[in-house]
Design a protein around this motif. Sequence first.
Motif, mmCIF file in Angstrom:
data_model
loop_
_atom_site.group_PDB
_atom_site.id
_atom_site.type_symbol
_atom_site.label_atom_id
_atom_site.label_comp_id
_atom_site.label_asym_id
_atom_site.label_seq_id
_atom_site.Cartn_x
_atom_site.Cartn_y
_atom_site.Cartn_z
ATOM 1 N N GLY A 134 -21.167 -26.082 9.468
ATOM 2 C CA GLY A 134 -20.580 -25.592 8.047
ATOM 3 C C GLY A 134 -20.774 -26.329 6.962
ATOM 4 O O GLY A 134 -20.966 -25.747 5.668
ATOM 5 N N MET A 135 -20.962 -27.448 6.784
ATOM 6 C CA MET A 135 -20.830 -28.352 5.786
ATOM 7 C C MET A 135 -21.864 -28.277 4.878
ATOM 8 O O MET A 135 -21.848 -28.465 3.720
ATOM 9 N N ILE A 136 -22.919 -27.848 5.287
ATOM 10 C CA ILE A 136 -24.259 -27.841 4.803
ATOM 11 C C ILE A 136 -24.332 -26.762 3.526
ATOM 12 O O ILE A 136 -24.978 -26.668 2.706
ATOM 13 N N SER A 137 -23.079 -25.968 3.620
ATOM 14 C CA SER A 137 -23.040 -25.003 2.576
ATOM 15 C C SER A 137 -22.869 -25.627 1.187
ATOM 16 O O SER A 137 -22.873 -25.054 0.098
ATOM 17 N N ALA A 138 -22.345 -27.028 1.261
ATOM 18 C CA ALA A 138 -22.326 -27.649 -0.011
ATOM 19 C C ALA A 138 -23.647 -27.723 -0.690
ATOM 20 O O ALA A 138 -23.311 -28.401 -2.105
ATOM 21 N N GLY A 139 -24.744 -27.608 0.010
ATOM 22 C CA GLY A 139 -25.784 -27.451 -0.720
ATOM 23 C C GLY A 139 -26.315 -28.775 -1.427
ATOM 24 O O GLY A 139 -26.372 -29.988 -0.671
ATOM 25 N N ASP A 140 -26.924 -28.732 -2.581
ATOM 26 C CA ASP A 140 -27.440 -30.122 -3.283
ATOM 27 C C ASP A 140 -26.481 -31.209 -3.283
ATOM 28 O O ASP A 140 -27.065 -32.401 -3.354
ATOM 29 N N LEU A 141 -25.228 -30.892 -3.517
ATOM 30 C CA LEU A 141 -24.325 -31.514 -3.583
ATOM 31 C C LEU A 141 -24.475 -32.919 -2.633
ATOM 32 O O LEU A 141 -24.231 -33.823 -2.815
ATOM 33 N N LEU A 142 -24.686 -32.424 -1.456
ATOM 34 C CA LEU A 142 -24.471 -33.005 -0.128
ATOM 35 C C LEU A 142 -25.916 -33.600 0.088
ATOM 36 O O LEU A 142 -26.200 -34.770 0.263
ATOM 37 N N PHE A 143 -26.961 -32.725 -0.079
ATOM 38 C CA PHE A 143 -28.260 -33.157 0.406
ATOM 39 C C PHE A 143 -28.940 -34.036 -0.559
ATOM 40 O O PHE A 143 -29.576 -34.930 -0.285
ATOM 41 N N ASP A 144 -28.441 -34.096 -1.860
ATOM 42 C CA ASP A 144 -29.102 -35.166 -2.943
ATOM 43 C C ASP A 144 -28.585 -36.522 -2.736
ATOM 44 O O ASP A 144 -29.079 -37.341 -2.668
ATOM 45 N N ALA A 145 -27.177 -36.620 -2.224
ATOM 46 C CA ALA A 145 -26.646 -37.822 -1.844
ATOM 47 C C ALA A 145 -27.307 -38.546 -0.506
ATOM 48 O O ALA A 145 -27.522 -39.525 -0.476
ATOM 49 N N VAL A 146 -27.319 -37.407 0.359
ATOM 50 C CA VAL A 146 -28.141 -37.871 1.556
ATOM 51 C C VAL A 146 -29.632 -38.434 1.413
ATOM 52 O O VAL A 146 -29.910 -39.560 1.706
ATOM 53 N N ARG A 147 -30.287 -37.729 0.707
ATOM 54 C CA ARG A 147 -31.522 -38.134 0.363
ATOM 55 C C ARG A 147 -32.017 -39.475 -0.428
ATOM 56 O O ARG A 147 -32.550 -40.077 -0.118
ATOM 57 N N LYS A 148 -30.678 -39.577 -1.398
ATOM 58 C CA LYS A 148 -30.797 -40.583 -2.185
ATOM 59 C C LYS A 148 -30.706 -41.918 -1.513
ATOM 60 O O LYS A 148 -31.488 -42.884 -1.517
ATOM 61 N N ARG A 149 -29.532 -42.101 -0.549
ATOM 62 C CA ARG A 149 -29.201 -42.989 0.415
ATOM 63 C C ARG A 149 -30.381 -43.349 1.289
ATOM 64 O O ARG A 149 -30.667 -44.628 1.457
ATOM 65 N N SER A 150 -30.889 -42.397 1.780
ATOM 66 C CA SER A 150 -31.847 -42.427 2.947
ATOM 67 C C SER A 150 -33.157 -43.318 2.330
ATOM 68 O O SER A 150 -33.836 -44.095 2.755
ATOM 69 N N ARG A 151 -33.487 -42.758 1.187
ATOM 70 C CA ARG A 151 -34.785 -43.178 0.352
ATOM 71 C C ARG A 151 -34.486 -44.566 0.052
ATOM 72 O O ARG A 151 -35.553 -45.657 0.124
ATOM 73 N N SER A 152 -33.411 -45.098 -0.610
ATOM 74 C CA SER A 152 -33.144 -46.313 -0.997
ATOM 75 C C SER A 152 -33.064 -47.357 0.200
ATOM 76 O O SER A 152 -33.481 -48.539 0.209
ATOM 77 N N ASP A 153 -32.541 -47.008 1.367
ATOM 78 C CA ASP A 153 -32.173 -47.768 2.207
ATOM 79 C C ASP A 153 -33.476 -48.109 3.419
ATOM 80 O O ASP A 153 -33.499 -49.075 4.024
ATOM 81 N N ALA A 154 -34.194 -46.814 3.583
ATOM 82 C CA ALA A 154 -35.128 -46.829 4.587
ATOM 83 C C ALA A 154 -36.503 -47.445 4.127
ATOM 84 O O ALA A 154 -36.528 -47.631 2.872
#
Length: 324
Positions: A266-286
């Motif tokens: 259900g949480m993915i309904s937060a959309g870009d607000l959630l996904f942008d944060a996930v993508r930003k951190r994954s890109r910077s750390d991996a």
Amino acid sequence: MADVLLGIDLGGTRIKTAVVSTEKEIRARDVRETPAKEGVDAVANAMAASARAALEEAGADRALAAGVGAPGPMNWQTGVVYSPPNLRGWKDVPLAELMRERLGIPCFVDNDANLACYGEFWKGAGQGVDSMCMLTLGTGVGGGIIVFGRLLRGIDGTAAEIGHMTVQRDGRPCGCGAKGCLEQYGSVTGMVKTAKEGLEAGKESSLRAVCADDPRRITGRMISEEAARGDAFARWVIQETGDWLGVGISSLINLLNPEKVVLGGGMISAGDLLFDAVRKRSRSDAFDVPAERAQIVPAELGDDAGVTGAAGAAWDRLCEERQR
Ligand SMILES: [Zn+2]
């Protein structure tokens, strides 16, 4: 009538069944209560009744095979469920055999989080890829991993517990007995906890009015709704949750170099607000190459992922058995 399969999702409160064609179309569904208090036989009978009702609605006499998703640790090869956390009193239940006796067709049992992942791989957001991870964000964080087009299970079938990767040494205590597990930060429960901590530390937010200034009343839905209305603190809570998820996902990306990371629940309904944060951190750390490769995308099947995956995995296991 084309050949059909049964996908059954056994939850602590509900049994969900779908009749799915070998062309991956859902032909009929049935949902009913799990008679959890009445014991193993009553639950197996209810599952069989649900299967028959769904088959009848689909106009099918029988299915080729049935796949059953159940919670908790199990032996997926023998279909014995050890002790599911939400079905009290269940101990070493031969669920595949009980269902085979009742339905008279091959029955396969698997972990529900693995099957949700398989569903997205078979028909949803992961269709056509060779490797992917899936995180289902709910009360906990369910995990599934596909490599070489197959579920990664581990020697004992316990692999892919993504929710229990440690992301913080000596962090929040987890139900599994460890501390600092990803699901303590990245699940809905973890998100609510982050919000409570912030409010108790005095942060200003419209959430205070919504929960009548009692942070114990906060729910994931309240956070999403206030964030959608523009409350800065609620937005920060969702971004912080995404950031924690990104920490765990960057490790998965470095470990597995997957083509896709699929987020469901259900949480993915937060959309870009959630996904942008996930993508930003994954890109910077991996590492750069796998981080650019891994597409982090929302799940496509919603509530159908589990039953679809149960049917798809049963179909594949049946085909494998026939080839032997
Ligand atoms: Zn844990």
